[in-house]
Design an enzyme around this catalytic site. Structure first.
Site, PDB file in Angstrom:
ATOM      1  CB  ILE A   2      -0.922   0.023   1.229  1.00 34.76           C
ATOM      2  CG1 ILE A   2      -1.790  -1.244   1.262  1.00 34.76           C
ATOM      3  CG2 ILE A   2      -1.798   1.267   1.213  1.00 34.76           C
ATOM      4  CD1 ILE A   2      -2.552  -1.417   2.548  1.00 34.76           C
ATOM      5  CB  ALA A  36       0.670  -0.109   5.243  1.00 37.20           C
ATOM      6  CD  GLU A  37       5.464   2.654  -0.116  1.00 30.79           C
ATOM      7  OE1 GLU A  37       6.450   1.910  -0.207  1.00 30.79           O
ATOM      8  OE2 GLU A  37       5.127   3.439  -1.009  1.00 30.79           O
ATOM      9  N   GLY A  38       5.091   3.977   4.670  1.00 24.91           N
ATOM     10  CA  GLY A  38       4.898   5.361   5.079  1.00 24.91           C
ATOM     11  C   GLY A  38       4.032   5.547   6.308  1.00 24.91           C
TER      12      GLY A  38
END
Length: 69
Positions: A2, A36-38
């Site tokens: 994501i 999920a990144e960030g």
């Protein structure tokens, strides 16, 4: 995975939340794990956990490290 562009606004933007929820649902339907990144806030992580996200990366967990070749 994501993108952080969706994760950034998922707690404040219903469209981003709907996209992230759809990505998680599609991934689970295909038997894939979701990353999920960030992720930068506990609110983002809590939302992602509640919606079935498996893994996370981002400043909430640590600063980027050096590149190893």
């Amino acid at each position: 995975m994501i993108s952080r562009s969706f994760v950034r606004d998922l707690t404040t933007n219903p469209a981003s939340a709907a996209i992230v929820d759809s990505i998680i649902g599609l991934s689970q339907g295909l038997g894939l794990e979701v990353i999920a990144e960030g992720v930068e806030t506990e609110a983002q992580q809590d939302w992602l956990v509640a919606h079935g996200c498996d893994h996370f990366q981002g400043y909430l967990f640590g600063k980027p490290g050096p590149l190893f070749l």
